[in-house]
Design a protein around this motif. Structure first.
Motif, PDB file in Angstrom:
ATOM      1  N   PHE A 106       9.626 -39.828  87.605  1.00 38.64           N
ATOM      2  CA  PHE A 106       9.466 -40.740  86.478  1.00 38.64           C
ATOM      3  C   PHE A 106       9.654 -42.176  86.960  1.00 38.64           C
ATOM      4  CE2 PHE A 106      10.361 -36.808  84.332  1.00 38.64           C
ATOM      5  CZ  PHE A 106       9.761 -36.893  83.088  1.00 38.64           C
ATOM      6  N   LEU A 107       8.674 -43.030  86.680  1.00 36.75           N
ATOM      7  CA  LEU A 107       8.772 -44.455  86.963  1.00 36.75           C
ATOM      8  C   LEU A 107       8.982 -45.167  85.628  1.00 36.75           C
ATOM      9  CD1 LEU A 107       5.863 -44.861  89.544  1.00 36.75           C
ATOM     10  CD2 LEU A 107       8.262 -44.334  89.978  1.00 36.75           C
ATOM     11  N   VAL A 108      10.084 -45.912  85.535  1.00 36.40           N
ATOM     12  CA  VAL A 108      10.502 -46.472  84.251  1.00 36.40           C
ATOM     13  C   VAL A 108      10.583 -47.993  84.314  1.00 36.40           C
ATOM     14  CG1 VAL A 108      12.366 -46.565  82.564  1.00 36.40           C
ATOM     15  CG2 VAL A 108      11.810 -44.390  83.684  1.00 36.40           C
ATOM     16  N   GLY A 109       9.794 -48.661  83.501  1.00 31.79           N
ATOM     17  CA  GLY A 109       9.887 -50.112  83.352  1.00 31.79           C
ATOM     18  C   GLY A 109      10.955 -50.433  82.319  1.00 31.79           C
ATOM     19  N   MET A 110      11.987 -51.150  82.731  1.00 35.55           N
ATOM     20  CA  MET A 110      13.117 -51.404  81.843  1.00 35.55           C
ATOM     21  C   MET A 110      12.802 -52.454  80.769  1.00 35.55           C
ATOM     22  SD  MET A 110      15.385 -49.305  82.953  1.00 35.55           S
ATOM     23  CE  MET A 110      16.989 -49.862  82.390  1.00 35.55           C
ATOM     24  N   ASP A 111      11.643 -53.124  80.887  1.00 33.16           N
ATOM     25  CA  ASP A 111      11.220 -54.090  79.869  1.00 33.16           C
ATOM     26  C   ASP A 111       9.960 -53.592  79.151  1.00 33.16           C
ATOM     27  OD1 ASP A 111      11.554 -56.563  78.491  1.00 33.16           O
ATOM     28  OD2 ASP A 111       9.959 -57.453  79.692  1.00 33.16           O
ATOM     29  N   ASP A 112       9.803 -52.269  79.120  1.00 28.99           N
ATOM     30  CA  ASP A 112       8.661 -51.657  78.441  1.00 28.99           C
ATOM     31  C   ASP A 112       8.778 -51.913  76.936  1.00 28.99           C
ATOM     32  OD1 ASP A 112       6.644 -50.053  77.449  1.00 28.99           O
ATOM     33  OD2 ASP A 112       7.269 -48.240  78.512  1.00 28.99           O
ATOM     34  N   HIS A 113       7.754 -52.536  76.352  1.00 26.22           N
ATOM     35  CA  HIS A 113       7.759 -52.831  74.926  1.00 26.22           C
ATOM     36  C   HIS A 113       6.911 -51.846  74.120  1.00 26.22           C
ATOM     37  CE1 HIS A 113       9.806 -56.443  76.040  1.00 26.22           C
ATOM     38  NE2 HIS A 113       9.667 -57.010  74.865  1.00 26.22           N
ATOM     39  N   THR A 144      10.511 -55.004  84.301  1.00 24.92           N
ATOM     40  CA  THR A 144       9.155 -54.468  84.455  1.00 24.92           C
ATOM     41  C   THR A 144       8.668 -53.883  83.132  1.00 24.92           C
ATOM     42  OG1 THR A 144       9.617 -53.947  86.766  1.00 24.92           O
ATOM     43  CG2 THR A 144       7.746 -52.842  85.758  1.00 24.92           C
ATOM     44  N   GLY A 145       7.434 -54.199  82.768  1.00 22.35           N
ATOM     45  CA  GLY A 145       6.884 -53.774  81.502  1.00 22.35           C
ATOM     46  C   GLY A 145       6.188 -52.429  81.542  1.00 22.35           C
ATOM     47  N   HIS A 146       5.336 -52.209  80.566  1.00 24.36           N
ATOM     48  CA  HIS A 146       4.689 -50.909  80.374  1.00 24.36           C
ATOM     49  C   HIS A 146       3.662 -50.591  81.454  1.00 24.36           C
ATOM     50  CE1 HIS A 146       3.540 -47.433  78.047  1.00 24.36           C
ATOM     51  NE2 HIS A 146       2.275 -47.834  77.948  1.00 24.36           N
ATOM     52  N   CYS A 147       2.911 -51.585  81.883  1.00 24.96           N
ATOM     53  CA  CYS A 147       1.780 -51.350  82.791  1.00 24.96           C
ATOM     54  C   CYS A 147       2.184 -51.540  84.254  1.00 24.96           C
ATOM     55  CB  CYS A 147       0.620 -52.272  82.447  1.00 24.96           C
ATOM     56  SG  CYS A 147       0.044 -52.120  80.743  1.00 24.96           S
TER      57      CYS A 147
END
Length: 207
Positions: A106-113, A144-147
């Motif tokens: 799992f790669l997780v962006g901690m600023d995923d909106h 890091t965001g969603h993309c």
């Protein structure tokens, strides 16, 4: 895929992003021959539309469009619209990933909106361990965001949603996003080489 001349076999790997991630979770859970699965900012529950496969049915995770946030510039934030999959009403929407034959990354962006990606990865880890399976590899990327795209792609903080026809916010900060994409590219390759080819390390990417 296993019949394709360029596929080495005996298994295949899956890489899924966003909605594509929960589709990959479903494929890994119900189909044979899938050896490794990578999820980029994905939900652990089935989303958007019910899933039918043979005699199996997984309902869609509930949502509340009334919780959409609209920024001053008119961009939509979807983060809080999705129901909690751990609540009894939504529990049947969780994909039974403990049935999968191979490991997960799992790669997780901690600023995923868009998704609560960290929360969903934690649910996946706890569910796998509760069923006696190995915990998945989870890599967290602050800022890091969603993309999370291949290296050197420009940051996509917002884009027009294909279905809605409106701009949605993905999140991410340029420097953190750039570093995350370089690291994620290498981690994805290392994961697939290890579980598809049996190699513990791979040469550094020249991208």
């Amino acid at each position: 895929m296993l019949q394709h001349p360029k596929v080495k076999g005996p298994g295949v790997g899956l890489l899924g992003f966003s909605k594509g991630g929960d589709l990959c979770l479903s494929m890994a859970s119900f189909l044979k021959g899938i050896t490794a699965t990578v999820l980029i900012n994905s939900c652990v529950a089935n989303t958007i539309t019910p899933l039918h496969y043979k005699d199996m049915f997984i309902p869609s995770l509930g949502s509340d469009p009334g919780k959409i946030v609209v920024t001053e510039s008119g961009v939509l934030i979807f983060l809080d619209i999705w129901d909690n999959p751990l609540e009894e009403l939504n529990y049947q929407s969780i994909i039974p990933l403990e049935r999968a034959q191979g490991p997960f990354l799992f790669l997780v962006g901690m600023d995923d909106h868009c998704w609560k990606s960290e929360f969903y990865a934690r649910i996946a880890s706890e569910r796998l361990q509760a069923h006696g399976k190995d915990r998945p590899q989870i890599i967290y990327y602050p800022g890091t965001g969603h993309c999370i795209e291949p290296p050197y792609f420009p940051l996509c903080r917002a884009s027009v949603h294909t279905v809605l026809g409106q701009a949605i916010l993905h999140g991410g900060e340029p420097k953190a996003q750039s570093r995350a994409q370089v690291d994620a590219w290498q981690e994805i390759q290392t994961f697939f080489h290890k579980h598809l080819n049996g190699k513990k390390s791979v040469p550094s990417s020249k991208m």
